[in-house]
Structure formats: C-alpha cells, structure tokens
Scaffold this active site. Structure first.
Site, short mmCIF file in Angstrom:
data_model
loop_
_atom_site.label_atom_id
_atom_site.label_comp_id
_atom_site.label_asym_id
_atom_site.label_seq_id
_atom_site.Cartn_x
_atom_site.Cartn_y
_atom_site.Cartn_z
CB SER A 44 -0.95 0.01 1.20
OG SER A 44 -0.23 -0.18 2.42
N GLY A 82 -1.89 -4.34 0.96
CA GLY A 82 -1.94 -5.57 1.73
C GLY A 82 -1.01 -6.66 1.26
CG ASN A 111 1.14 -5.45 4.50
OD1 ASN A 111 0.57 -4.73 5.30
ND2 ASN A 111 1.17 -5.18 3.20
CG ASP A 192 -3.15 4.61 8.41
OD1 ASP A 192 -2.21 5.45 8.39
OD2 ASP A 192 -3.47 3.94 7.42
CG HIS A 195 -1.17 3.63 4.61
ND1 HIS A 195 -2.01 3.05 5.54
CD2 HIS A 195 -0.72 2.63 3.82
CE1 HIS A 195 -2.08 1.75 5.31
NE2 HIS A 195 -1.31 1.47 4.27
#
Length: 218
Positions: A44, A82, A111, A192, A195
């Site tokens: 991402s 992801g 991830n 978040d 990002h």
C-alpha cells in the site's frame, strides 16, 4: 569426401547454435535489456492507498523521468495494498515474463513484519525475488522498512538488517528506510499512522531517487 561433408555439417550446426540467441532477440527485446521498464513491486505504500490517483511516489517517478530524459523508461506499478512477500513472490515470474524490466524495485515486508513473520522467512522470500530478477537480467533496488518499537528491539533490528544484508550479498541497490523524514511527521502521515499522505509522496521519491538513478545507467 564423406568426411569433408560431415565436417561441414558439424560446423554449420555449431554456427546455428551460436546464432540462435541473436536470432531469437531479433524479433523482440531480450529480458532485462537496457531501456526496459522499471517494475515496482510493493504494497500500500506504493499503491496510492487513500490518496488521489496519480499522486503517489511511483506516479511521480514516471513524471520525473519524462521530464529529465529524452527516452524515459516506462514505469510499471504492480503494487497491491496488503501485499506480502509471499504473495509478491508468487506473482513475480509472470510479471517478469510480461514486462521484461531492466530494474525491479521491491517495496515489501511491512505487512509481513506486522503479522509477525519470522525474519528468516522474510529474508528467504526477498532473496528468491532477487534471484528471479537477476535471472531475468533485471537490476534490483530494495526499499527497507522499519516497524513500531512495541515489536521489540531484537525483532525490529533483525527486520531492518535483513535488507542491508541482502543488498550486500547480491549487489542490489538499497534505500535503508523508505519513510525516512516522513514517518511520525505531522501532516505527512495519514490518521492510521502507517500510510503517508499525498503531501509526503515527493519526499518518498526523493528518498528513492539517489539509489535508483545509478541502476538506470547502461
């Protein structure tokens, strides 16, 4: 006379073998040749997560190349939000055959680490990707990661060290930390905390460019 003809036939067979690679390339560009595209394989952080399309650092890379080079290489963004190293490894052979890149940029591992994948398995997956790219004639650039301190200093250090060790072992390019100067900076990270915002994307490209540019040379 029979021996002479046998010798001629043998020489022609050897010549055919030597010329076969040249003739095969005459109908198209060989894998990994200069001028091939830059293939970005990421998650991402490279897939424009929650930011306007065309504002991510990979898109900005294509624009920079178009401005600075008379014959810029294409930029192919094969990043998926992801994505893990295992998922990317499974996709890579087809991507290499399809695009025949001159450079493969690997932006993966975040991830995996957040899910607690062992550093040994992370390293194995990344190393297999490097070997596949090398076999296809593509140069490799690794974009390193960092993880939150709550994962523990030992695990965090082993993850960070993986990228430097692989780059050294395989002669790959390295950006030690893609989010250098961006992580934890107000206005540069989304809510978040993982990002980067659209405003941070030029900085990400500036982090990548010094290590990428040498790989674009013939």
């Amino acid at each position: 006379m029979v021996r002479m003809w046998a010798r001629i036939v043998g020489l022609l067979a050897v010549a055919a073998l030597l010329l076969a690679p040249v003739l095969a390339c005459a109908g198209g560009r060989p894998a990994g040749s200069p001028g091939g595209p830059i293939l970005v394989l990421g998650d991402s952080l490279s897939a424009e997560h929650n930011i306007p399309a065309g504002s991510g650092w990979v898109s900005l890379l294509g624009k920079r190349l178009a401005q600075e080079r008379p014959r810029p290489p294409a930029v192919v963004n094969a990043s998926i939000s992801g994505e893990t190293t295992a998922g990317a490894l499974a996709r890579l052979p087809d991507l290499l055959r399809k695009h025949r890149p001159s450079v493969l940029v690997i932006e993966l591992g975040g991830n995996d680490a957040l899910r607690g994948l062992s550093p040994a398995q992370l390293r194995a997956n990344l190393e297999k990707m490097i070997v596949l790219a090398d076999g296809a004639g593509a140069r490799v650039l690794l974009l390193g990661i960092d993880i939150p301190p709550n994962y523990g200093p030992a695990y965090r250090e082993r993850i960070r060290r993986t990228y430097a060790e692989l780059a050294q072992a395989h002669g790959a390019g390295l950006v030690p930390f893609l989010l250098e100067g961006v992580a934890l900076q107000p206005g540069l990270m989304q809510g978040d905390g993982i990002h980067p915002t659209a405003a941070a994307q030029p900085r990400l490209l500036d982090n990548v460019w010094p290590a990428l540019e040498p790989l674009l040379q013939p």
